[in-house]
Write a protein that holds these residues in place. Structure first.
Motif, PDB file in Angstrom:
ATOM      1  N   GLU A   1     -24.863 -19.773   5.356  1.00  0.00           N
ATOM      2  CA  GLU A   1     -25.736 -18.839   4.652  1.00  0.00           C
ATOM      3  C   GLU A   1     -24.933 -17.606   4.287  1.00  0.00           C
ATOM      4  O   GLU A   1     -23.915 -17.304   4.931  1.00  0.00           O
ATOM      5  N   PRO A   2     -25.342 -16.869   3.261  1.00  0.00           N
ATOM      6  CA  PRO A   2     -24.532 -15.750   2.772  1.00  0.00           C
ATOM      7  C   PRO A   2     -24.216 -14.688   3.810  1.00  0.00           C
ATOM      8  O   PRO A   2     -23.103 -14.160   3.846  1.00  0.00           O
TER       9      PRO A   2
ATOM     10  N   VAL B   1     -28.058 -10.270 -12.834  1.00  0.00           N
ATOM     11  CA  VAL B   1     -27.414  -9.468 -11.790  1.00  0.00           C
ATOM     12  C   VAL B   1     -25.910  -9.553 -12.036  1.00  0.00           C
ATOM     13  O   VAL B   1     -25.386 -10.628 -12.348  1.00  0.00           O
ATOM     14  N   GLU B   2     -25.203  -8.431 -11.901  1.00  0.00           N
ATOM     15  CA  GLU B   2     -23.761  -8.413 -12.166  1.00  0.00           C
ATOM     16  C   GLU B   2     -23.037  -7.543 -11.158  1.00  0.00           C
ATOM     17  O   GLU B   2     -23.570  -6.527 -10.703  1.00  0.00           O
ATOM     18  N   VAL B   3     -21.820  -7.957 -10.792  1.00  0.00           N
ATOM     19  CA  VAL B   3     -20.930  -7.139  -9.964  1.00  0.00           C
ATOM     20  C   VAL B   3     -19.572  -7.092 -10.645  1.00  0.00           C
ATOM     21  O   VAL B   3     -19.170  -8.031 -11.329  1.00  0.00           O
ATOM     22  N   ARG B   4     -18.860  -5.979 -10.439  1.00  0.00           N
ATOM     23  CA  ARG B   4     -17.552  -5.788 -11.065  1.00  0.00           C
ATOM     24  C   ARG B   4     -16.569  -5.175 -10.072  1.00  0.00           C
ATOM     25  O   ARG B   4     -16.957  -4.429  -9.169  1.00  0.00           O
ATOM     26  N   LYS B   5     -15.301  -5.475 -10.287  1.00  0.00           N
ATOM     27  CA  LYS B   5     -14.223  -4.838  -9.556  1.00  0.00           C
ATOM     28  C   LYS B   5     -13.015  -4.786 -10.484  1.00  0.00           C
ATOM     29  O   LYS B   5     -12.332  -5.787 -10.699  1.00  0.00           O
ATOM     30  N   GLY B   6     -12.752  -3.610 -11.054  1.00  0.00           N
ATOM     31  CA  GLY B   6     -11.696  -3.503 -12.052  1.00  0.00           C
ATOM     32  C   GLY B   6     -12.013  -4.359 -13.261  1.00  0.00           C
ATOM     33  O   GLY B   6     -13.124  -4.312 -13.799  1.00  0.00           O
TER      34      GLY B   6
ATOM     35  N   LEU C   1     -21.080 -20.318  -4.055  1.00  0.00           N
ATOM     36  CA  LEU C   1     -22.482 -20.140  -4.433  1.00  0.00           C
ATOM     37  C   LEU C   1     -23.415 -20.937  -3.534  1.00  0.00           C
ATOM     38  O   LEU C   1     -24.551 -20.523  -3.280  1.00  0.00           O
ATOM     39  N   TYR C   2     -22.936 -22.085  -3.031  1.00  0.00           N
ATOM     40  CA  TYR C   2     -23.812 -22.967  -2.263  1.00  0.00           C
ATOM     41  C   TYR C   2     -24.121 -22.407  -0.873  1.00  0.00           C
ATOM     42  O   TYR C   2     -24.957 -22.954  -0.159  1.00  0.00           O
TER      43      TYR C   2
ATOM     44  N   MET D   1     -24.738 -11.673  -2.646  1.00  0.00           N
ATOM     45  CA  MET D   1     -25.418 -10.630  -1.891  1.00  0.00           C
ATOM     46  C   MET D   1     -26.180  -9.694  -2.813  1.00  0.00           C
ATOM     47  O   MET D   1     -27.272  -9.213  -2.471  1.00  0.00           O
ATOM     48  N   ALA D   2     -25.623  -9.428  -4.001  1.00  0.00           N
ATOM     49  CA  ALA D   2     -26.331  -8.579  -4.963  1.00  0.00           C
ATOM     50  C   ALA D   2     -27.583  -9.274  -5.475  1.00  0.00           C
ATOM     51  O   ALA D   2     -28.636  -8.648  -5.638  1.00  0.00           O
TER      52      ALA D   2
END
Length: 308
Positions: free
Chosen positions: A57-58, A140-145, A249-250, A274-275
């Motif tokens: 699980e996450p 939903v989106e996450v970014r790093k650089g 993802l699973y 998580m986001a």
């Protein structure tokens, strides 16, 4: 990841063994059928003095450097799980006990294909309970650089993965796939993990990649592929990144959504999960009948505590 109505497990047990990619030890993995509602559970058979069960699980993720690692409350870990989870995702397996006699899964050939062949050899068993999907309701989106990972609503799981490396042997690559079991078998399963030659020394100095070799990884040196047999696909690198994404993802179960990533890795893949689960109203549990499933009666996962 074919959309199916009922939960699934294996028909019978199956076993494999090999060398850990990072630890370098010999480990044995046994996969056993499990009842409805069990979920995916690792059991460290070499640990007998405390809780040795680790739920997939996450929020069990403890490390995402070079591979995905899970840890339970007793401090028991299992790592390099993403290739097996990718095979389980594509096959649609919901309930499984995975017994491991070491900290890390066997690397085998560095891909998910050996795991998929084990699954297909024993076959699947449909179970008398609805399968629970995570339906994405809003982006939903996450970014790093320059790297990003986003997920948007869709009626099935779709992956769009791109990478951009300075190494001439890799360069810019992109793959799009609906990872049902046939597409996974033909296009992703045999794509191997890879490393740049200058990274290998650093990994080994850090106590990692002790079991890494040309037998279980692609090694790149600038414009050269050091493996004598060459590549299995011209774009094997991005295909493996898509394989890793599917496995990561699973951790949250089967998803109905389109996932797009660029220059992502295990860390950003996990950040996206998580986001998603931490965003109220971004998802819900559903069955293939379109019926909303109440988390408290469907699964033992700690995702139940996250309000959708």
């Amino acid at each position: 990841m074919t959309n199916v109505r009922r939960q699934t497990t294996l028909n019978s047990a199956t076993v494999c063994a090999g060398i850990e990619l990072h630890g370098g030890n010999h480990t044995r993995l046994a996969m056993r059928p499990a009842p409805v509602g069990t979920g995916l559970v690792f059991v460290r058979t070499d640990i007998t003095d405390r809780d040795n069960r680790i739920l997939v699980e996450p929020d069990a993720v403890s490390d995402v450097k070079n591979c995905t690692t899970l840890e339970n409350a007793a401090g028991v870990e299992v790592s390099t799980i993403e290739h097996l989870l990718a095979a389980l995702a594509a096959s649609g397996i919901d309930n499984l006990i995975m017994e491991l006699d070491g900290r890390e899964l066997p690397a085998l050939d560095g891909s998910a294909e050996p795991f998929l062949k084990l699954i297909e050899r024993v076959g699947l068993k449909r179970q008398e309970a609805p399968r629970r999907y995570v339906e994405v309701l809003r982006p939903v989106e996450v970014r790093k650089g320059k790297a990003f990972a986003r997920i948007v609503p869709a009626t099935r799981l779709e992956l769009s993965v791109s990478i951009d490396f300075e190494d001439e042997a890799i360069g810019q690559q992109k793959v799009e796939i609906v990872p049902d079991v046939r597409a996974f078998r033909d296009r992703l399963a045999s794509a191997r993990t890879f490393a740049r030659l200058h990274e290998v020394a650093a990994l080994q100095a850090a106590g990692l990649s002790k079991g890494g070799s040309l037998e279980n990884a692609i090694i790149v040196d600038g414009d050269k592929i050091l493996n004598p047999e060459g590549l299995r696909f011209a774009d094997e690198f991005v295909r493996h990144k898509a394989l890793d994404l599917l496995g990561d993802l699973y951790l949250g179960g089967p998803i109905l959504g389109r996932v797009e990533t660029h220059a992502s890795g295990h860390g950003l893949n996990h950040d996206l999960l998580m986001a998603l689960y931490g965003t109220q109203g971004a998802w819900r549990f559903v069955s293939m009948n379109g019926e909303e499933l109440l988390p408290e009666i469907d699964s033992p996962s700690r995702l139940q505590s996250v309000s959708a």
